[in-house]
Design a protein around this motif. Structure first.
Motif, PDB file in Angstrom:
ATOM      1  N   PHE A 196      21.881 -27.266  19.012  1.00  0.00           N
ATOM      2  CA  PHE A 196      20.757 -26.321  19.047  1.00  0.00           C
ATOM      3  C   PHE A 196      19.682 -26.730  18.036  1.00  0.00           C
ATOM      4  N   GLU A 197      20.122 -27.201  16.869  1.00  0.00           N
ATOM      5  CA  GLU A 197      19.143 -27.603  15.838  1.00  0.00           C
ATOM      6  C   GLU A 197      18.347 -28.807  16.325  1.00  0.00           C
ATOM      7  N   GLU A 198      19.036 -29.755  16.973  1.00  0.00           N
ATOM      8  CA  GLU A 198      18.332 -30.939  17.493  1.00  0.00           C
ATOM      9  C   GLU A 198      17.340 -30.527  18.599  1.00  0.00           C
ATOM     10  N   ILE A 199      17.794 -29.636  19.471  1.00  0.00           N
ATOM     11  CA  ILE A 199      16.897 -29.169  20.542  1.00  0.00           C
ATOM     12  C   ILE A 199      15.673 -28.508  19.917  1.00  0.00           C
ATOM     13  N   SER A 200      15.935 -27.658  18.930  1.00  0.00           N
ATOM     14  CA  SER A 200      14.828 -26.920  18.314  1.00  0.00           C
ATOM     15  C   SER A 200      13.815 -27.878  17.681  1.00  0.00           C
ATOM     16  N   LYS A 231      27.239 -22.450  25.762  1.00  0.00           N
ATOM     17  CA  LYS A 231      27.766 -21.385  24.889  1.00  0.00           C
ATOM     18  C   LYS A 231      26.707 -20.918  23.887  1.00  0.00           C
ATOM     19  N   ASN A 232      26.731 -19.639  23.576  1.00  0.00           N
ATOM     20  CA  ASN A 232      25.806 -19.027  22.605  1.00  0.00           C
ATOM     21  C   ASN A 232      24.338 -19.259  22.959  1.00  0.00           C
ATOM     22  N   LEU A 233      24.061 -19.215  24.238  1.00  0.00           N
ATOM     23  CA  LEU A 233      22.702 -19.507  24.712  1.00  0.00           C
ATOM     24  C   LEU A 233      21.645 -18.604  24.068  1.00  0.00           C
ATOM     25  N   THR A 234      21.995 -17.339  23.854  1.00  0.00           N
ATOM     26  CA  THR A 234      20.970 -16.424  23.309  1.00  0.00           C
ATOM     27  C   THR A 234      20.539 -16.863  21.913  1.00  0.00           C
ATOM     28  N   LYS A 235      21.460 -17.503  21.180  1.00  0.00           N
ATOM     29  CA  LYS A 235      21.102 -18.011  19.843  1.00  0.00           C
ATOM     30  C   LYS A 235      20.003 -19.083  19.979  1.00  0.00           C
ATOM     31  N   LEU A 236      20.170 -19.952  20.957  1.00  0.00           N
ATOM     32  CA  LEU A 236      19.163 -21.002  21.177  1.00  0.00           C
ATOM     33  C   LEU A 236      17.830 -20.384  21.624  1.00  0.00           C
ATOM     34  N   ILE A 237      17.921 -19.392  22.509  1.00  0.00           N
ATOM     35  CA  ILE A 237      16.684 -18.740  22.992  1.00  0.00           C
ATOM     36  C   ILE A 237      15.917 -18.155  21.796  1.00  0.00           C
ATOM     37  N   CYS A 238      16.642 -17.512  20.869  1.00  0.00           N
ATOM     38  CA  CYS A 238      15.989 -16.932  19.678  1.00  0.00           C
ATOM     39  C   CYS A 238      15.284 -18.026  18.886  1.00  0.00           C
ATOM     40  N   LEU A 239      15.991 -19.146  18.690  1.00  0.00           N
ATOM     41  CA  LEU A 239      15.409 -20.257  17.910  1.00  0.00           C
ATOM     42  C   LEU A 239      14.101 -20.744  18.535  1.00  0.00           C
ATOM     43  N   LYS A 263      17.664 -38.979  21.476  1.00  0.00           N
ATOM     44  CA  LYS A 263      18.778 -38.550  20.609  1.00  0.00           C
ATOM     45  C   LYS A 263      19.194 -39.686  19.676  1.00  0.00           C
ATOM     46  N   LYS A 264      19.238 -40.900  20.216  1.00  0.00           N
ATOM     47  CA  LYS A 264      19.628 -42.050  19.396  1.00  0.00           C
ATOM     48  C   LYS A 264      18.650 -42.196  18.215  1.00  0.00           C
ATOM     49  N   GLU A 265      17.379 -42.072  18.513  1.00  0.00           N
ATOM     50  CA  GLU A 265      16.352 -42.228  17.474  1.00  0.00           C
ATOM     51  C   GLU A 265      16.440 -41.090  16.463  1.00  0.00           C
ATOM     52  N   LEU A 266      16.664 -39.892  16.977  1.00  0.00           N
ATOM     53  CA  LEU A 266      16.769 -38.717  16.099  1.00  0.00           C
ATOM     54  C   LEU A 266      17.969 -38.863  15.166  1.00  0.00           C
ATOM     55  N   ARG A 267      19.115 -39.268  15.744  1.00  0.00           N
ATOM     56  CA  ARG A 267      20.337 -39.369  14.931  1.00  0.00           C
ATOM     57  C   ARG A 267      20.297 -40.592  14.015  1.00  0.00           C
ATOM     58  N   ALA A 268      19.416 -41.550  14.328  1.00  0.00           N
ATOM     59  CA  ALA A 268      19.275 -42.717  13.435  1.00  0.00           C
ATOM     60  C   ALA A 268      18.383 -42.367  12.237  1.00  0.00           C
ATOM     61  N   GLY A 269      17.845 -41.158  12.228  1.00  0.00           N
ATOM     62  CA  GLY A 269      17.084 -40.704  11.054  1.00  0.00           C
ATOM     63  C   GLY A 269      15.581 -40.921  11.146  1.00  0.00           C
ATOM     64  N   LYS A 270      15.056 -41.150  12.344  1.00  0.00           N
ATOM     65  CA  LYS A 270      13.597 -41.295  12.489  1.00  0.00           C
ATOM     66  C   LYS A 270      12.901 -40.000  12.045  1.00  0.00           C
TER      67      LYS A 270
END
Ligand code: SAM
Ligand code: SF4
Length: 340
Positions: A45-49, A74-82, A281-288
């Motif tokens: 969810f944090e990455e999506i946000s 799972k916990n979709l409403t939490k993501l919607i709030c974000l 995702k690869k770029e995000l997780r590599a710390g870009k």
């Protein structure tokens, strides 16, 4: 706003939340076995946000959550709030098959979702099962009722894929169903997207034929002026009912396509028919950093030349887009993976 090689702005992000689904519609997921995305590859969810924030900062103002079946996340409403709290977000929608909607509708609205689109191809339980391979018609209808009662800020829409020999005789009944509930229905031409393994032109009911059949039952349908870049051509009947037809097979809207798609595992696609994507995702997780990621998205969109549906229309012997073997080799091709 940034523009691609054909001067199409990037303004509409469609985000797949999962490649899993609780239905097996024959025109989308006809097989019994699939290579599912590994859980560890799914964007958190944090990455999506943070990715959504990047897109919003680059001119995107419409976001649609889709899948697979997004309500399975799972916990979709939490993501919607974000996501709902992001100030640049003008239109925040979700497309669902409605099976799991009834118990969730109110909390989705309270979490900040603006509107829902529910897919409904038939009013007949047995036919629904024939199309989707699951016996869930009652839940879908309950989901539609719950969604209308929840009071979303924007009106509910229904989407029906019309396929000759399967549900084309239900055009008037579906339109009547939508009218009774004061919701707008859109009829979609059957598309040869990857996953529609049995697609053939003979099964496509094109816009003019749909219109003719609707007019036989309800009288003249007046074409309405387009208010935005939405792909549906809208019509109005003399009783005030409005509906849309999306002629994605016979009259594609590539010329105006402003959509960018992100798969549940963070691959960016420029077109439903594109074979390659950018692994964000690869770029995000590599710390870009956010500005490095913006640069990547910027050059990806600037180089975008895809007009997949138009190219398909030029083909003489048009058959299913991909074979089962090709899909097994590259599962990201499939509509339910990249977000329909
Ligand atoms: N599972 C959700 C649902 O069915 O609404 C969201 C994902 S689904 C891929 C999104 C939309 O794509 C649905 O309305 C579905 O009917 C449509 N779709 C899937 N395959 C299609 C095809 N071959 N031609 C036209 N529309 C299709
Ligand atoms: Fe699932 Fe939607 Fe595809 Fe049907 S159209 S199989 S509900 S993802």
């Amino acid at each position: 706003m940034i523009f691609d090689a054909h001067h199409r702005g990037m303004s509409d992000l469609r985000l797949s939340l999962t490649d899993r689904c609780n239905l097996r519609c024959f025109y989308c997921m006809p097989r019994t076995h699939y290579n599912w995305l590994p859980k560890a590859d799914m964007l958190s969810f944090e990455e999506i946000s943070s990715l959504v924030e990047l897109f919003l900062s680059m001119g995107v103002h419409k976001l649609r959550l889709t899948g697979g079946e997004p309500l399975l996340r799972k916990n979709l409403t939490k993501l919607i709030c974000l996501l709902a709290n992001k100030p640049q977000l003008e239109d925040f929608a979700l497309t669902t098959n409605g099976v799991a909607l009834a118990p969730l509708a109110l909390s989705l609205k309270e979490a900040g979702l603006h509107r829902l689109t529910v897919s409904l191809d038939s009013l007949q339980p047995q036919r629904f099962e024939h199309i989707s391979k699951r016996n869930s018609h009652r839940q879908v209808l309950q989901g539609i009722d719950a969604a209308t009662q929840a009071g979303f800020p924007k009106k509910l829409k229904l989407d029906s894929v019309i396929i000759r020999g399967f549900n084309d005789d239900e055009l008037p009944a579906l339109l009547h169903f939508a009218h009774e509930r004061n919701v707008e229905i859109r009829f979609i031409e059957y598309m040869d997207v990857a996953g529609a393994l049995g697609w053939s032109w003979e099964q496509v009911v094109v816009r003019q034929e749909m219109l003719r059949r609707i007019e036989q039952s309800f009288g003249t349908a007046l074409a309405l002026e387009a208010a935005d870049a939405a792909p549906a051509q809208r019509y109005q009947l003399s009783n005030g009912t409005t509906f849309g037809i999306i002629a994605s097979a016979s009259a594609p809207f590539c010329e105006k396509c402003n959509r960018i798609r992100l798969s549940a595992d963070g691959k960016l696609f420029a077109c439903l028919y594109a074979s390659e994507g950018l692994d964000l995702k690869k770029e995000l997780r590599a710390g870009k950093t956010p500005s490095e990621l913006q640069q990547l998205i910027h050059s990806f969109w600037k180089q975008r030349t895809e007009k997949g549906a138009e190219q398909r229309l030029q083909l003489k012997n048009r058959r299913a887009f991909k074979t089962e073997k090709e899909l097994l080799e590259n599962p990201h091709l499939e509509m339910h993976k990249r977000g329909g």
